[in-house]
Design a protein around this motif. Structure first.
Motif, PDB file in Angstrom:
ATOM      1  N   ILE A 216     -55.771  54.753  -4.431  1.00 42.32           N
ATOM      2  CA  ILE A 216     -54.826  54.220  -5.415  1.00 42.32           C
ATOM      3  C   ILE A 216     -53.435  54.298  -4.787  1.00 42.32           C
ATOM      4  CG2 ILE A 216     -53.841  54.471  -7.734  1.00 42.32           C
ATOM      5  CD1 ILE A 216     -56.435  55.841  -8.560  1.00 42.32           C
ATOM      6  N   GLU A 217     -52.728  53.193  -4.781  1.00 41.98           N
ATOM      7  CA  GLU A 217     -51.429  53.133  -4.097  1.00 41.98           C
ATOM      8  C   GLU A 217     -50.401  54.082  -4.709  1.00 41.98           C
ATOM      9  OE1 GLU A 217     -50.388  51.215  -1.486  1.00 41.98           O
ATOM     10  OE2 GLU A 217     -52.405  50.501  -1.089  1.00 41.98           O
ATOM     11  N   ARG A 218     -50.170  53.974  -6.018  1.00 45.61           N
ATOM     12  CA  ARG A 218     -49.069  54.712  -6.640  1.00 45.61           C
ATOM     13  C   ARG A 218     -49.369  54.937  -8.111  1.00 45.61           C
ATOM     14  NH1 ARG A 218     -43.262  55.048  -5.936  1.00 45.61           N
ATOM     15  NH2 ARG A 218     -42.177  55.113  -7.938  1.00 45.61           N
ATOM     16  N   LYS A 219     -48.977  56.096  -8.600  1.00 48.88           N
ATOM     17  CA  LYS A 219     -49.134  56.424 -10.007  1.00 48.88           C
ATOM     18  C   LYS A 219     -47.904  57.184 -10.463  1.00 48.88           C
ATOM     19  CE  LYS A 219     -51.638  56.758 -13.825  1.00 48.88           C
ATOM     20  NZ  LYS A 219     -52.082  55.591 -14.604  1.00 48.88           N
ATOM     21  N   GLU A 220     -47.255  56.694 -11.519  1.00 48.42           N
ATOM     22  CA  GLU A 220     -46.031  57.326 -12.028  1.00 48.42           C
ATOM     23  C   GLU A 220     -46.309  57.878 -13.413  1.00 48.42           C
ATOM     24  OE1 GLU A 220     -41.679  55.720 -13.269  1.00 48.42           O
ATOM     25  OE2 GLU A 220     -42.257  55.351 -11.189  1.00 48.42           O
ATOM     26  N   ILE A 221     -45.985  59.159 -13.612  1.00 45.24           N
ATOM     27  CA  ILE A 221     -46.265  59.835 -14.877  1.00 45.24           C
ATOM     28  C   ILE A 221     -44.959  60.368 -15.446  1.00 45.24           C
ATOM     29  CG2 ILE A 221     -47.564  61.687 -15.994  1.00 45.24           C
ATOM     30  CD1 ILE A 221     -49.477  61.593 -13.589  1.00 45.24           C
ATOM     31  N   ASN A 222     -44.588  59.912 -16.636  1.00 47.17           N
ATOM     32  CA  ASN A 222     -43.390  60.396 -17.322  1.00 47.17           C
ATOM     33  C   ASN A 222     -43.765  61.592 -18.186  1.00 47.17           C
ATOM     34  OD1 ASN A 222     -41.635  58.325 -16.309  1.00 47.17           O
ATOM     35  ND2 ASN A 222     -42.584  56.903 -17.769  1.00 47.17           N
ATOM     36  N   MET A 223     -43.047  62.697 -17.982  1.00 46.43           N
ATOM     37  CA  MET A 223     -43.360  63.934 -18.679  1.00 46.43           C
ATOM     38  C   MET A 223     -42.183  64.341 -19.555  1.00 46.43           C
ATOM     39  SD  MET A 223     -45.378  66.005 -15.673  1.00 46.43           S
ATOM     40  CE  MET A 223     -43.927  66.164 -14.644  1.00 46.43           C
ATOM     41  N   ALA A 224     -42.302  65.503 -20.174  1.00 42.63           N
ATOM     42  CA  ALA A 224     -41.252  65.997 -21.055  1.00 42.63           C
ATOM     43  C   ALA A 224     -39.990  66.330 -20.256  1.00 42.63           C
ATOM     44  CB  ALA A 224     -41.754  67.222 -21.820  1.00 42.63           C
ATOM     45  N   TRP A 225     -38.897  66.471 -20.972  1.00 44.69           N
ATOM     46  CA  TRP A 225     -37.592  66.856 -20.404  1.00 44.69           C
ATOM     47  C   TRP A 225     -37.152  65.879 -19.309  1.00 44.69           C
ATOM     48  CZ3 TRP A 225     -41.061  71.380 -20.254  1.00 44.69           C
ATOM     49  CH2 TRP A 225     -41.000  72.101 -21.436  1.00 44.69           C
ATOM     50  N   MET A 227     -38.657  64.406 -17.019  1.00 43.42           N
ATOM     51  CA  MET A 227     -39.207  64.611 -15.678  1.00 43.42           C
ATOM     52  C   MET A 227     -40.199  63.497 -15.359  1.00 43.42           C
ATOM     53  SD  MET A 227     -39.718  68.703 -15.111  1.00 43.42           S
ATOM     54  CE  MET A 227     -41.100  68.794 -16.219  1.00 43.42           C
ATOM     55  N   THR A 228     -40.222  63.114 -14.091  1.00 41.20           N
ATOM     56  CA  THR A 228     -41.129  62.056 -13.638  1.00 41.20           C
ATOM     57  C   THR A 228     -41.894  62.549 -12.417  1.00 41.20           C
ATOM     58  OG1 THR A 228     -39.638  60.323 -14.427  1.00 41.20           O
ATOM     59  CG2 THR A 228     -41.326  59.686 -12.827  1.00 41.20           C
ATOM     60  N   LEU A 229     -43.203  62.450 -12.505  1.00 42.64           N
ATOM     61  CA  LEU A 229     -44.060  62.815 -11.384  1.00 42.64           C
ATOM     62  C   LEU A 229     -44.604  61.532 -10.781  1.00 42.64           C
ATOM     63  CD1 LEU A 229     -45.643  64.921  -9.699  1.00 42.64           C
ATOM     64  CD2 LEU A 229     -47.440  64.793 -11.448  1.00 42.64           C
ATOM     65  N   VAL A 230     -44.380  61.367  -9.481  1.00 42.80           N
ATOM     66  CA  VAL A 230     -44.864  60.190  -8.769  1.00 42.80           C
ATOM     67  C   VAL A 230     -45.904  60.639  -7.750  1.00 42.80           C
ATOM     68  CG1 VAL A 230     -44.264  58.273  -7.254  1.00 42.80           C
ATOM     69  CG2 VAL A 230     -42.696  58.958  -9.079  1.00 42.80           C
ATOM     70  N   LEU A 231     -47.089  60.016  -7.829  1.00 48.86           N
ATOM     71  CA  LEU A 231     -48.152  60.276  -6.870  1.00 48.86           C
ATOM     72  C   LEU A 231     -48.355  59.027  -6.035  1.00 48.86           C
ATOM     73  CD1 LEU A 231     -50.702  62.001  -9.283  1.00 48.86           C
ATOM     74  CD2 LEU A 231     -49.146  63.126  -7.679  1.00 48.86           C
ATOM     75  N   LYS A 232     -48.388  59.181  -4.735  1.00 48.53           N
ATOM     76  CA  LYS A 232     -48.550  58.046  -3.826  1.00 48.53           C
ATOM     77  C   LYS A 232     -49.691  58.321  -2.857  1.00 48.53           C
ATOM     78  CE  LYS A 232     -44.351  58.197  -2.298  1.00 48.53           C
ATOM     79  NZ  LYS A 232     -43.129  57.875  -1.537  1.00 48.53           N
ATOM     80  N   ASP A 233     -50.271  57.215  -2.376  1.00 46.23           N
ATOM     81  CA  ASP A 233     -51.374  57.309  -1.417  1.00 46.23           C
ATOM     82  C   ASP A 233     -52.468  58.259  -1.899  1.00 46.23           C
ATOM     83  OD1 ASP A 233     -50.062  55.541   0.269  1.00 46.23           O
ATOM     84  OD2 ASP A 233     -48.948  57.156   1.253  1.00 46.23           O
ATOM     85  N   ILE A 234     -52.888  58.061  -3.157  1.00 43.63           N
ATOM     86  CA  ILE A 234     -53.939  58.897  -3.740  1.00 43.63           C
ATOM     87  C   ILE A 234     -55.283  58.451  -3.155  1.00 43.63           C
ATOM     88  CG2 ILE A 234     -54.990  59.686  -5.888  1.00 43.63           C
ATOM     89  CD1 ILE A 234     -52.452  58.599  -7.302  1.00 43.63           C
ATOM     90  N   ASN A 235     -56.053  59.383  -2.654  1.00 38.45           N
ATOM     91  CA  ASN A 235     -57.362  59.037  -2.101  1.00 38.45           C
ATOM     92  C   ASN A 235     -58.408  60.055  -2.529  1.00 38.45           C
ATOM     93  OD1 ASN A 235     -57.891  61.079   0.315  1.00 38.45           O
ATOM     94  ND2 ASN A 235     -55.713  60.545   0.317  1.00 38.45           N
ATOM     95  N   LEU A 236     -59.608  59.557  -2.724  1.00 41.36           N
ATOM     96  CA  LEU A 236     -60.728  60.401  -3.123  1.00 41.36           C
ATOM     97  C   LEU A 236     -61.946  59.978  -2.319  1.00 41.36           C
ATOM     98  CD1 LEU A 236     -61.934  62.550  -5.059  1.00 41.36           C
ATOM     99  CD2 LEU A 236     -62.461  60.678  -6.629  1.00 41.36           C
TER     100      LEU A 236
END
Length: 396
Positions: A216-225, A227-236
């Motif tokens: 998966i190329e990129r995943k952006e997760i908006n959290m509380a306060w 905050m933003t968590l960005v995951l890139k180059d996700i592989n399984l």
């Protein structure tokens, strides 16, 4: 009669709240049989057989691992009426026969196998007939025949069961084997593993070629306060290790098909680059690698026999093995992330899965609700018929 028509007839049959009678075939009630029929020592003719209009399909169990099946149909009452002739030692009985059975159940047991050519084949098909009450009435009975009729169990075993199901198993077995030969002549199975394990092996190969590793190329997760968590180059990787953990089976109960599938995967490995940002704070980033010791998934589905209705996901259960996380960085934050992810999920992974499963259940059910199985089946059958027509040479 085309396959499309058969499917439509079955869909219409199971669309009724209380489907009964024999679907697809137009069987009269009663059935008339003028020809002479042998049932043990008795010969019958001018028969009228009634009760098929109330027949019901009660239960089917198909074990796709051992390739065995059990089916049961029932009818509240059945009647055979006609003329008979029964030769005896001293005299011949003849007259009218009127035989009634109540609460009838017919059970069929099917065992499939693979022959030397790799063709799926019916090895055994046997039928057993049960009843609650048997009421035989004959006019013109001789004394010895009257005594035999009074012993209802003996009369049933020697006369009635051979009349109704005698030779039925052999005839249907031959028909099934002809159909299986036509269907699998060009697609034989290896005789070393069961067909269901063969399909799983093919699925592993397809996963290895297309989705292992799964990226998966990129995943952006908006959290509380903010905050933003960005995951890139996700592989399984490791999805191609799926295997069957228990028997795969399907049951037909109350006009619905219940299927249970239990599969697992061996060690799964994954990784991702991550970055965490928040207002008024500098962004931090790193890379993590995750190893999951094992994954076991149990899925239970219910599909109404009326395939105009969508399938229902009755249960999804996910069991995770131990998780191990390694961080590529050497900063304090990397160690904190590694420590947090290693400890918390392993302690609370069952609790976490209990929270994840309902959400996953909703997502999957939403996708299932959008399925038009009837249209999908009809389209596939039309494509199959078109291919067959194109492959059939036209006469000059």
């Amino acid at each position: 009669m085309t396959i499309e028509r058969i499917v439509n007839e079955l869909v219409e049959y199971f669309s009724h709240p209380d489907p009964h009678g024999v679907p697809v075939l137009r069987i009269p009630e009663p059935i008339y049989e003028e020809n002479r029929v042998a049932a043990g020592p008795i010969t019958l003719w001018d028969l009228k057989i009634s009760g098929l209009s109330e027949i019901r399909l009660d239960y089917i169990n198909v074990n796709l691992t051992s390739f065995t099946a059990v089916a049961r149909v029932s009818a509240p009452v059945g009647n055979i009426f006609g003329a008979y002739e029964w030769p005896g030692w001293w005299s011949t009985s003849e007259g009218e026969a009127n035989i009634t059975m109540t609460n009838i159940q017919l059970t069929g047991n099917l065992i499939l196998g693979i022959d030397d050519d790799g063709i799926l084949t019916a090895d055994s098909l046997k039928f057993t007939l049960y009843y609650q009450e048997l009421i035989p009435h004959f006019t013109g009975l001789a004394a010895d025949h009257s005594l035999m009729v009074s012993a209802v169990d003996v009369f049933f075993d020697s006369i009635i069961e051979p009349l109704l199901v005698g030779g039925l198993g052999d005839k249907l077995k031959a028909l099934i084997n002809r159909k299986l030969q036509d269907a699998f002549r060009e697609k034989p199975f290896p005789d070393s593993i069961s067909p269901v394990d063969y399909f799983i092996a093919k699925t592993r190969r397809d996963l290895r070629q297309k989705f292992d590793p799964f990226i998966i190329e990129r995943k952006e997760i908006n959290m509380a306060w903010e905050m933003t968590l960005v995951l890139k180059d996700i592989n399984l990787s490791g999805l191609s290790t799926i295997h069957r953990t228990h028997e795969v089976s399907a049951e037909f109960i109350d006009n619905a098909i219940f299927a249970t599938v239990q599969i697992g995967a061996q060690e799964l490995k994954g990784g991702a680059d991550w970055s965490l940002s928040a207002a008024l704070f500098p962004a931090i980033s790193g890379h993590i690698d995750i190893e999951i010791e094992s994954l076991d998934i149990t899925v239970e589905l219910r599909q109404p026999a009326n395939i105009r209705s969508p399938p229902v996901l009755r249960k999804i259960d996910i069991q995770l093995g131990n998780l191990a996380v390694r961080s590529a960085g050497e900063r304090t934050m990397d160690y904190a992330v590694e420590l947090l992810v290693n400890i918390v999920p392993n302690i609370f992974r069952n609790v976490i899965m209990d929270k994840v499963e309902p959400k996953l259940h909703q997502v999957i059910q939403k996708q299932l609700n959008g399925l038009d199985l009837h249209r999908i089946v009809m389209d596939k059958l039309a494509e199959r018929r078109l291919r067959q027509e194109e492959a059939t040479p036209t006469e000059p």
